[in-house]
Write an enzyme that holds these catalytic residues in place. Structure first.
Site, PDB file in Angstrom:
ATOM      1  N   HIS A  50      11.642  -8.212  -0.449  1.00  0.00           N
ATOM      2  CA  HIS A  50      11.033  -7.981  -1.766  1.00  0.00           C
ATOM      3  C   HIS A  50      12.076  -7.519  -2.781  1.00  0.00           C
ATOM      4  CE1 HIS A  50       6.773  -8.275  -0.363  1.00  0.00           C
ATOM      5  NE2 HIS A  50       7.302  -7.873   0.761  1.00  0.00           N
ATOM      6  N   ASN A  83       0.121  -7.781  -0.538  1.00  0.00           N
ATOM      7  CA  ASN A  83       0.675  -9.108  -0.799  1.00  0.00           C
ATOM      8  C   ASN A  83      -0.383  -9.980  -1.453  1.00  0.00           C
ATOM      9  OD1 ASN A  83       3.239  -8.727   0.248  1.00  0.00           O
ATOM     10  ND2 ASN A  83       2.774  -9.581   2.263  1.00  0.00           N
ATOM     11  N   TYR A 102       8.892   2.389   5.226  1.00  0.00           N
ATOM     12  CA  TYR A 102       9.031   2.500   3.777  1.00  0.00           C
ATOM     13  C   TYR A 102       9.760   3.774   3.374  1.00  0.00           C
ATOM     14  CZ  TYR A 102       6.289  -1.712   3.332  1.00  0.00           C
ATOM     15  OH  TYR A 102       5.877  -3.013   3.425  1.00  0.00           O
TER      16      TYR A 102
HETATM   17 FE1  HDE Z   1       6.816  -4.557   3.646  1.00  0.00          FE
HETATM   18  N1  HDE Z   1       8.600  -3.625   3.384  1.00  0.00           N
HETATM   19  N2  HDE Z   1       7.028  -4.403   5.648  1.00  0.00           N
HETATM   20  N3  HDE Z   1       5.088  -5.606   3.940  1.00  0.00           N
HETATM   21  N4  HDE Z   1       6.580  -4.746   1.664  1.00  0.00           N
HETATM   22  C1  HDE Z   1       9.180  -3.367   2.206  1.00  0.00           C
HETATM   23  O1  HDE Z   1      10.162  -1.343   1.578  1.00  0.00           O
HETATM   24  C2  HDE Z   1       7.915  -3.626   6.268  1.00  0.00           C
HETATM   25  C3  HDE Z   1       4.508  -5.908   5.135  1.00  0.00           C
HETATM   26  C4  HDE Z   1       5.491  -5.212   1.009  1.00  0.00           C
HETATM   27  O2  HDE Z   1       7.649  -3.675  -4.767  1.00  0.00           O
HETATM   28  C5  HDE Z   1      10.394  -2.496   2.336  1.00  0.00           C
HETATM   29  O3  HDE Z   1      10.682  -0.516  -0.463  1.00  0.00           O
HETATM   30  C6  HDE Z   1       7.678  -3.638   7.694  1.00  0.00           C
HETATM   31  C7  HDE Z   1       3.153  -6.337   4.962  1.00  0.00           C
HETATM   32  C8  HDE Z   1       5.717  -5.154  -0.412  1.00  0.00           C
HETATM   33  O4  HDE Z   1       9.003  -2.178  -3.929  1.00  0.00           O
HETATM   34  C9  HDE Z   1      10.453  -2.194   3.839  1.00  0.00           C
HETATM   35  C10 HDE Z   1       6.627  -4.488   7.882  1.00  0.00           C
HETATM   36  C11 HDE Z   1       2.938  -6.286   3.615  1.00  0.00           C
HETATM   37  C12 HDE Z   1       6.986  -4.617  -0.570  1.00  0.00           C
HETATM   38  C13 HDE Z   1       9.266  -2.961   4.355  1.00  0.00           C
HETATM   39  C14 HDE Z   1       6.218  -4.956   6.593  1.00  0.00           C
HETATM   40  C15 HDE Z   1       4.149  -5.835   2.995  1.00  0.00           C
HETATM   41  C16 HDE Z   1       7.499  -4.362   0.753  1.00  0.00           C
HETATM   42  C17 HDE Z   1      11.647  -3.058   1.749  1.00  0.00           C
HETATM   43  C18 HDE Z   1       5.992  -4.903   9.195  1.00  0.00           C
HETATM   44  C19 HDE Z   1       1.653  -6.671   2.862  1.00  0.00           C
HETATM   45  C20 HDE Z   1       7.723  -4.376  -1.864  1.00  0.00           C
HETATM   46  C21 HDE Z   1      11.850  -2.366   0.421  1.00  0.00           C
HETATM   47  C22 HDE Z   1       5.490  -3.843   9.957  1.00  0.00           C
HETATM   48  C23 HDE Z   1       0.539  -5.823   3.157  1.00  0.00           C
HETATM   49  C24 HDE Z   1       7.365  -3.087  -2.516  1.00  0.00           C
HETATM   50  C25 HDE Z   1      10.867  -1.317   0.421  1.00  0.00           C
HETATM   51  C26 HDE Z   1       8.060  -2.961  -3.842  1.00  0.00           C
HETATM   52  C27 HDE Z   1       8.741  -3.774   1.004  1.00  0.00           C
HETATM   53  C28 HDE Z   1       8.924  -2.923   5.646  1.00  0.00           C
HETATM   54  C29 HDE Z   1       5.162  -5.879   6.423  1.00  0.00           C
HETATM   55  C30 HDE Z   1       4.263  -5.710   1.568  1.00  0.00           C
HETATM   56  C31 HDE Z   1      11.730  -2.554   4.549  1.00  0.00           C
HETATM   57  C32 HDE Z   1       8.484  -2.889   8.715  1.00  0.00           C
HETATM   58  C33 HDE Z   1       2.166  -6.725   6.064  1.00  0.00           C
HETATM   59  C34 HDE Z   1       4.774  -5.613  -1.498  1.00  0.00           C
HETATM   60  O5  HDE Z   1      10.273  -0.830   4.079  1.00  0.00           O
END
Ligand code: HDE
Length: 691
Positions: free
Chosen positions: A75, A148, A362
Site C-alpha cells: 500500500h 480494502n 501494523y
Molecule cells: Fe494490510 N498491511 N496486511 N491488509 N493493509 C499494511 O501497514 C498486513 C490485509 C491494508 O493506507 C501495512 O501501514 C498483514 C487485509 C490497507 O496506510 C502492514 C496482513 C486488508 C493498508 C500490513 C494484511 C489489508 C495496509 C503496510 C495479513 C484488508 C494501507 C503499511 C495478515 C482488510 C493502510 C502499513 C494505509 C497496510 C500488514 C492483510 C488492508 C505491513 C500482515 C486482509 C488498506 O502492516
C-alpha cells in the site's frame, strides 16, 4: 516584475533574490535565525571553495538528505483526504461504542486510498486491490477500520502474508515488473494456493480497475465483534457503499490512462473535493450472532469467504463524507499510521487468524516507517479526545510532561492518570479451548464454491472481462506448467471458465487433475449484489465529459452540453487542437483545458466532438484526433457529435449504434440520457475478441 521592483534584486552573478516584503514572512534556519541569502553558499572569494563554516547551507542540505522515510511495504502508493462520519441509525443495542451508538454527531475522519503492490511512484490504474483505510477520531479514542475495496483476501493465515506479497511485488533478481500481478512469481504462488481462488475471481474482475476512488465499495473484510453495555457480543462485517455507485474502466483504457495521467485517481479525488463535489459513502453492517454463525455453510472467520447479502442483509447505519484535501501530503497522507488494533470500547476482534496477525503487523510497521513509538503524537495520528498515560521519552518526544511521577499506583501525585474498569476497554471474555498446534481449520477447506458463485453472479460482459483478464495475466507467465495449474483451478471453479481461458491462451500443454479437499458446490445461487453492472442505475453524477472543439464550432451546443452536465452533477472539460483554445462561430474565444495530446479521450466518461466542417477536415489529418475518437468508440463510450464532425467519426471507424448521438439532430438531452446509461456493452463483441 519591473526594473525598479524592489521586491527583487539581482546579485553579483545575476541571480535573482526575492526579498521578504509585503505578506512574506522572513525565512529562518530551523533555529529561527533569519537567513540573509538563500541563493549562495559561503565562499572564500567569488570563485573560491565553499566553507565548512556555512551552517545555513549545511543545515539545509542535511535536512534535505533525510526527507524520505521508508515507503509502506505494501500500500505504498496512496492518497488521503479528510472528512466526517455521521451515524444515522444507532447500534446501541449491540455496542457501547459511541461512534456507532450516538446518532447525529459528526466524527472527524481521515481516509487513505491506496494500491497494494506498486511502489510509491507507481501508476494509479494498476490492476490491483485498493486499500480503503478510515481513521475515526472518536471521543473515545481513535478507531481504524483498515479495509480494502474487495471483501475477501488471498490467504487465510497471516503466516502466508509475506509470501503472497513477495510473489506479487517486483521479482527480486530483476526489479520488475512494477505494480503488476501479470508475471510468473505471482501466478506461481497463486497456482499453489487454492485458498486464493475466490480472491482471484474478484481481482480479475473490473473491481481492480476502478474509475475513481469515489466509485468504489469498501469492506472491513474480517468479522469484528460489537459488545454492548451488558457485555453481550454480536459479530459484524463493515461495508462502505459509494453514493456514486461502483464504476470501473476497461483494461485497455487503464493501460492508456496510466500513460496519459499516472495520477488519475488522486487528481480525480482532489478535483472533486476542490470543486465542492464531496464524495459520500453509506456505512452498512451485517450483524449476526455466534449461534447464527454456527449455521452458515462457511466459516466467517475465514477471510476468503463473504457472507452473501441474501444470507445476512446489509443495514445502512451512517454516512461518510470526504470534504477536505490535505494541506501537506507528507505530514498527513504519508505519516498517517493506520493500525487494525486501534479499536474503541464496544468494538472488539474476532478470531480470524488474518486479523490477529494484522494486529501485530501494523503497529510494528509504523515503528519501522516513522522511526519512533511517538508516531502517535503526530498531528494526523493523535487522538482528538483527551489522552493521558505514563508512556515517556523515546525519539522525537513532542510532549513535555511535568512532575516527578511517571508511574502508578502512587500517592505522590493525586491527579495522575488511573485506570477505569467501567469506562475502559475490556475484551469480550470469549471462552477459548483446544490443543495448541499449528492448525488450519477444516471449516476453511472449501476453496472453490464461492469463487463459482461470484463468477456466475456477474453479467455476461463482466464474465468476459474476468476471462480476458486471466488470459492477459496468464499470457504474461512464461512458465507453461503454471498456466496449466491455473487452468486446472479454474476448471475446479467452473469447467466452462477453465475452457474459456484455455481457449484464450490457445493452451496446448498439460492440465493436471487437481484434487479438492471439498468438492465445489453447485447449489449456491447467484447473488445479484455481487455484480456491479446489474445493480447500476443510470447517472451522470460525478462523471466527466470531454468536448473536442475546433475553430468555427457552435458555442451554443458546447454551452448546452456544459449546462446539462453541471445540472446532472458532472464535470466538463474542453479539448482543442491547441491549448490557447478556439475561435467559435460567434467570434468568441473558447479557452481549452487540454490540447489534443494532453486530453486523450481515455480521461473522460463520455465524449463529444463539436467541430465545424473546416475544423473536421483539419482533425481528419491529425492522428491524435482520429485516435481520440477511435479510443472512445472502442472503450464503448457514448459519443456526441455535431453533424459536421461525422467524417472524422467515419475515419475513426465508428459504427452507428445507440451510443453515437448526432447533437444537431437528436439534441443534447438525448446525448445526456445515453451517456447516463454508461458504456454501450453490445458494442464490445464488435471491437474485441471475446473468449
Ligand atoms: Fe494490510 N498491511 N496486511 N491488509 N493493509 C499494511 O501497514 C498486513 C490485509 C491494508 O493506507 C501495512 O501501514 C498483514 C487485509 C490497507 O496506510 C502492514 C496482513 C486488508 C493498508 C500490513 C494484511 C489489508 C495496509 C503496510 C495479513 C484488508 C494501507 C503499511 C495478515 C482488510 C493502510 C502499513 C494505509 C497496510 C500488514 C492483510 C488492508 C505491513 C500482515 C486482509 C488498506 O502492516
Amino acid at each position: 516584475m519591473s526594473g525598479n521592483d524592489t521586491r527583487f534584486v539581482s546579485g553579483e552573478g545575476g541571480e535573482l533574490h526575492q526579498l521578504a516584503s509585503g505578506d512574506h514572512v522572513r525565512m529562518t534556519t530551523a533555529q529561527g535565525v533569519v537567513i540573509g541569502d538563500d541563493q549562495n553558499s559561503l565562499k572564500a572569494g567569488p570563485r573560491g571553495p565553499v566553507l565548512l563554516e556555512d551552517f545555513v547551507l549545511r543545515e539545509k542540505i542535511f535536512h534535505f538528505d533525510h526527507e524520505r522515510i521508508p515507503e509502506r511495504v505494501v500500500h505504498a502508493r496512496g492518497f488521503g483526504v479528510h472528512g466526517h462520519f455521521e451515524l444515522t441509525k444507532s447500534l446501541e443495542r449491540h455496542t457501547r461504542a459511541r461512534v456507532l451508538a450516538k446518532t447525529g454527531e459528526r466524527v472527524p475522519v481521515f481516509v487513505r486510498f491506496s494500491t497494494v503492490v506498486g511502489n510509491k511512484g507507481s501508476m494509479d490504474l494498476a490492476r490491483d486491490v485498493r486499500g480503503f483505510a478510515v481513521k475515526f477520531y472518536t471521543e473515545e479514542g481513535n478507531w481504524d477500520l483498515v479495509g480494502n475495496n474487495i471483501p475477501v483476501f488471498f490467504i487465510q493465515d497471516a503466516m502466508k502474508f509475506p509470501d503472497v506479497v513477495h510473489a506479487a511485488k517486483q521479482e527480486p533478481d530483476r526489479g520488475f515488473p512494477q505494480a503488476q500481478s501479470a508475471h510468473d512469481t505471482f501466478w506461481d504462488f497463486i497456482s499453489l494456493t487454492p485458498e486464493s481462488m475466490h480472491m482471484i475471481m474478484w481481482i480479475m474482475s473490473d473491481r481492480t480497475i476502478p474509475r475513481s476512488f469515489r466509485m468504489m465499495e469498501g469492506f472491513g473484510v474480517h468479522s469484528f465483534r460489537l459488545v454492548n453495555a451488558a457485555g453481550e457480543s454480536t459479530f459484524v462485517k463493515f461495508h462502505w457503499r459509494p453514493r456514486l455507485q461502483s464504476q470501473s474502466v476497461l483494461w485497455d483504457e487503464a493501460l492508456k490512462i496510466n500513460g496519459a495521467d499516472p495520477d488519475f485517481h488522486r487528481r480525480d479525488l482532489w478535483q472533486a473535493i476542490e470543486t465542492g463535489n464531496f464524495p459520500e459513502w453509506d456505512l452498512a453492517v451485517q450483524l449476526f450472532t455466534e449461534a447464527e454463525a454456527e449455521r452458515f455453510d462457511f466459516d466467517h472467520l475465514d477471510s476468503t469467504k463473504i457472507i452473501p447479502e441474501e444470507v445476512v442483509p446489509l443495514q445502512v447505519i451512517g454516512k461518510l463524507t470526504l470534504d477536505r484535501t490535505v494541506d501537506n501530503f507528507f505530514a498527513e497522507t504519508e505519516q498517517v499510521a493506520f493500525c487494525t488494533q486501534n479499536v474503541v470500547p464496544g468494538i472488539d476482534f474476532s478470531d480470524d487468524p488474518l486479523l490477529q496477525g494484522r494486529n501485530f503487523s501494523y503497529l510494528d510497521t509504523q515503528l519501522k516507517r516513522l522511526g519512533s513509538p511517538n508516531f502517535t503524537q503526530l498531528p494526523i495520528n493523535a487522538p482528538r479526545c483527551p489522552f493521558a498515560n505514563f508512556q515517556r521519552d523515546g525519539h522525537m518526544q513532542m510532549h513535555v510532561p511535568n512532575g516527578r511521577v511517571a508511574y502508578q499506583p502512587s500517592l505522590l501525585d493525586p491527579s495522575g492518570p488511573r485506570e477505569d474498569p467501567r469506562a475502559g476497554f475490556t475484551s469480550h471474555p470469549a471462552t477459548i479451548a483446544g490443543p495448541k498446534a499449528r492448525h488450519r481449520s477444516a471449516t476453511f477447506a472449501d476453496h472453490y464454491s464461492q469463487a463459482r458463485q461470484f463468477f456466475l453472479s456477474q453479467t455476461e460482459a463482466e464474465q468476459a472481462h474476468i476471462v480476458a483478464a486471466l488470459v492477459f495475466e496468464l499470457g504474461k507467465v512464461d512458465t507453461l506448467p503454471i498456466r496449466g495449474m491455473m487452468i486446472a483451478h479454474l476448471h475446479n471453479i467452473l469447467p466452462q471458465l477453465g475452457e474459456r481461458v484455455a481457449t484464450g491462451l490457445n493452451f496446448q500443454g498439460e492440465v493436471p487433475e487437481l484434487g479438492q479437499a471439498v468438492p465445489t458446490r453447485t447449489d449456491l445461487r447467484p447473488s445479484p449484489s455481487l455484480s456491479l453492472l446489474a445493480k447500476f442505475t443510470p447517472t451522470l453524477k460525478g462523471r466527466k465529459l470531454g468536448i473536442l472543439v475546433t475553430d468555427g464550432a457552435d458555442g451554443e451546443v458546447v454551452a448546452k452540453l456544459e449546462a446539462a452536465m453541471t445540472a446532472a452533477g458532472g464535470l466538463t472539460e474542453i479539448i482543442a487542437p491547441r491549448i490557447g483554445g478556439v475561435t467559435l462561430i460567434s467570434g468568441r474565444t473558447l479557452a481549452a483545458d487540454h490540447d489534443l495530446q494532453g486530453g486523450p479521450s481515455v480521461l473522460f466518461d463520455a465524449v463529444a466532438v463539436v467541430a465545424s466542417a473546416d475544423g473536421t477536415t483539419m482533425l481528419q489529418h491529425d492522428q491524435r484526433a482520429v485516435a481520440w475518437v477511435h479510443d472512445a468508440f472502442q472503450h464503448l463510450k457514448v459519443i456526441g457529435h455535431s453533424a459536421a464532425a461525422l467524417p472524422l467519426l467515419n475515419q475513426a471507424g465508428v459504427m452507428p449504434d445507440d451510443g453515437i448521438v448526432n447533437l444537431d439532430r437528436a439534441g443534447v438531452s438525448a446525448f445526456g440520457a445515453a451517456a447516463a446509461r454508461g458504456r454501450i456493452w453490445p458494442r464490445e463483441p464488435l471491437v474485441r475478441t471475446m473468449f
